[in-house]
Design a protein around this motif. Sequence first.
Motif, PDB file in Angstrom:
ATOM      1  N   SER A 182      43.227  50.942  46.102  1.00  0.00           N
ATOM      2  CA  SER A 182      44.440  51.459  46.740  1.00  0.00           C
ATOM      3  C   SER A 182      44.586  50.925  48.152  1.00  0.00           C
ATOM      4  CB  SER A 182      44.403  52.988  46.751  1.00  0.00           C
ATOM      5  OG  SER A 182      45.502  53.485  47.451  1.00  0.00           O
ATOM      6  N   TRP A 215      51.786  37.770  45.150  1.00  0.00           N
ATOM      7  CA  TRP A 215      51.306  38.659  44.095  1.00  0.00           C
ATOM      8  C   TRP A 215      50.901  37.900  42.838  1.00  0.00           C
ATOM      9  CZ3 TRP A 215      49.620  43.295  45.130  1.00  0.00           C
ATOM     10  CH2 TRP A 215      50.084  43.930  46.272  1.00  0.00           C
ATOM     11  N   TYR A 236      53.465  44.478  37.968  1.00  0.00           N
ATOM     12  CA  TYR A 236      53.275  45.080  39.279  1.00  0.00           C
ATOM     13  C   TYR A 236      53.138  46.590  39.208  1.00  0.00           C
ATOM     14  CZ  TYR A 236      54.690  40.549  41.000  1.00  0.00           C
ATOM     15  OH  TYR A 236      54.780  39.207  41.251  1.00  0.00           O
ATOM     16  N   THR A 279      49.317  52.766  44.772  1.00  0.00           N
ATOM     17  CA  THR A 279      49.864  53.130  46.075  1.00  0.00           C
ATOM     18  C   THR A 279      50.427  54.543  46.045  1.00  0.00           C
ATOM     19  OG1 THR A 279      50.376  50.809  46.490  1.00  0.00           O
ATOM     20  CG2 THR A 279      51.492  52.439  47.869  1.00  0.00           C
ATOM     21  N   PRO A 301      49.665  48.203  40.898  1.00  0.00           N
ATOM     22  CA  PRO A 301      49.621  48.411  42.348  1.00  0.00           C
ATOM     23  C   PRO A 301      50.581  49.496  42.820  1.00  0.00           C
ATOM     24  CG  PRO A 301      49.651  46.080  41.851  1.00  0.00           C
ATOM     25  CD  PRO A 301      49.889  46.816  40.547  1.00  0.00           C
ATOM     26  N   SER A 349      50.437  44.932  50.476  1.00  0.00           N
ATOM     27  CA  SER A 349      51.858  45.289  50.416  1.00  0.00           C
ATOM     28  C   SER A 349      52.535  45.168  51.777  1.00  0.00           C
ATOM     29  CB  SER A 349      52.021  46.725  49.902  1.00  0.00           C
ATOM     30  OG  SER A 349      51.603  46.795  48.570  1.00  0.00           O
ATOM     31  N   THR A 359      51.918  37.919  51.204  1.00  0.00           N
ATOM     32  CA  THR A 359      51.151  38.162  49.979  1.00  0.00           C
ATOM     33  C   THR A 359      51.841  37.515  48.784  1.00  0.00           C
ATOM     34  OG1 THR A 359      50.230  40.237  50.784  1.00  0.00           O
ATOM     35  CG2 THR A 359      50.280  39.937  48.400  1.00  0.00           C
ATOM     36  N   VAL A 372      45.541  47.217  48.066  1.00  0.00           N
ATOM     37  CA  VAL A 372      46.939  47.064  47.661  1.00  0.00           C
ATOM     38  C   VAL A 372      47.869  47.432  48.813  1.00  0.00           C
ATOM     39  CG1 VAL A 372      48.738  47.979  46.122  1.00  0.00           C
ATOM     40  CG2 VAL A 372      46.519  47.296  45.197  1.00  0.00           C
ATOM     41  N   GLN A 373      47.544  48.495  49.548  1.00  0.00           N
ATOM     42  CA  GLN A 373      48.375  48.886  50.685  1.00  0.00           C
ATOM     43  C   GLN A 373      48.386  47.800  51.759  1.00  0.00           C
ATOM     44  OE1 GLN A 373      47.322  52.782  52.124  1.00  0.00           O
ATOM     45  NE2 GLN A 373      47.737  53.735  50.158  1.00  0.00           N
ATOM     46  N   ILE A 396      43.692  41.945  40.927  1.00  0.00           N
ATOM     47  CA  ILE A 396      43.157  43.302  41.039  1.00  0.00           C
ATOM     48  C   ILE A 396      42.008  43.496  40.047  1.00  0.00           C
ATOM     49  CG2 ILE A 396      43.682  45.765  40.787  1.00  0.00           C
ATOM     50  CD1 ILE A 396      44.879  44.483  43.314  1.00  0.00           C
TER      51      ILE A 396
END
Length: 118
Positions: free
Chosen positions: A41, A55, A4, A11, A7, A48, A53, A44-45, A60
Motif C-alpha cells: 500500500s 504503471w 489497475y 490504496t 493498486p 501514485s 510512474t 503504491v501510494q 506489484i
Amino acid sequence: MIKYSIPIIVTLFANPVFAQHVHGMPNHPVEAGQSAFAAISEIVQILSKDPKTDWEKVNIQALRDHLRDMELVTTEASVDIRVDGNSAEFTVFGAGDVAQAVQRMTLAHAPMLQASSG
C-alpha cells in the motif's frame, strides 16, 4: 482498467479514514493491517503521487513475492550465530520454500549489507 484495480483497492484500504471506519477504532494504527499489505500500500501510494510512474513497468507481484520471502526468512528460517570478538556470523537455513527464500534474499540483500557494514 482491470489491471489497475489492485493498486486502487490497496490504496483505498490503506486510507486511515477507511481503516478507522472498517475497524471501528478511534485511534487507528499507522500500519494498515498485515505488514506486507501495508508495504504494498505504501509503495503504491508513493508511486501514485509520482507523475513519472510508468504503471506498465510496475510489478506489484514481484514486490509481493519479495515480501513473502522476507516473511519466510524472518519467521520460519533457523539461524545459527557464531560470535568471534567484535564480529558475528549468522548461518540462516531452512527446508523447502524457506531454503529457496533464504537463497533469494541472500542474493538480493547481500550487496546492501556489504555496503552498509563494509
